[in-house]
Design an enzyme around this catalytic site. Structure first.
Site: not given
Length: 168
Positions: A65, A89, A68, A85
């Site tokens: 994470d 998440d 990215d 994203d």
């Protein structure tokens, strides 16, 4: 609460790591999806009581994470990437307490439900505020590197990760 202190220390490391990943076939969205796929493995690991394996999946998810986002900032942020994203998440954050509930439904269901309740509250307020900040053109100089307005506070990523580590 802790992210603003931790990010300046972690960001240079992520930038060095992402420099090696910046290749034509590797995209920020690809890293996001790979990180989510690895994070999803935490669910069966938790359900089976394999807490060390779950912790590794959680840690790898959070590392990817970070990578990215670093690659996206290197190449240029996109609204679609930011949406992907944050959506994944929040799904990841929900599957961890669910995995603990599956591991021991009698003892873990209430704490897992409480944590999911807290995540829904923080996630929905986070996203609602981001929408209003965009509508009213409110800048966020503290998190200028994010795709959209990032509301910091008590339950940022660092605190969530520390809680997951503690629970594992």
């Amino acid at each position: 609460m802790l992210d603003r202190h931790l990010h300046p220390r972690i960001k240079p490391l992520l930038n060095r790591l992402v420099a090696t990943l910046d290749k034509p076939g590797i995209t920020p969205d690809g890293i996001t999806l790979m990180g989510f796929a690895i994070g999803v493995l935490a669910l069966p690991f938790l359900a089976l009581g394999w807490y060390l394996a779950a912790l590794v999946a959680i840690a790898l998810n959070r590392l990817l994470d970070g990578l990215d986002g670093a690659l996206a900032r290197r190449r240029g942020l996109s609204d679609a990437g930011g949406f992907l994203d944050i959506s994944l998440d929040f799904l990841f954050y929900a599957l961890v307490p669910f995995g603990f509930a599956l591991a021991d439904p009698v003892n873990n269901s209430l704490p897992a439900a409480w944590l999911l309740f807290a995540f829904i509250g923080t996630g929905s307020s986070f996203l609602a505020f981001a929408t209003l900040a965009a509508k009213h053109e409110i800048d966020n100089p503290g998190y200028a590197h994010k795709s959209f307005y990032y509301l910091g506070g008590l339950t940022e990523g660092t605190e969530t990760l520390l809680l997951f580590v503690l629970i594992c």
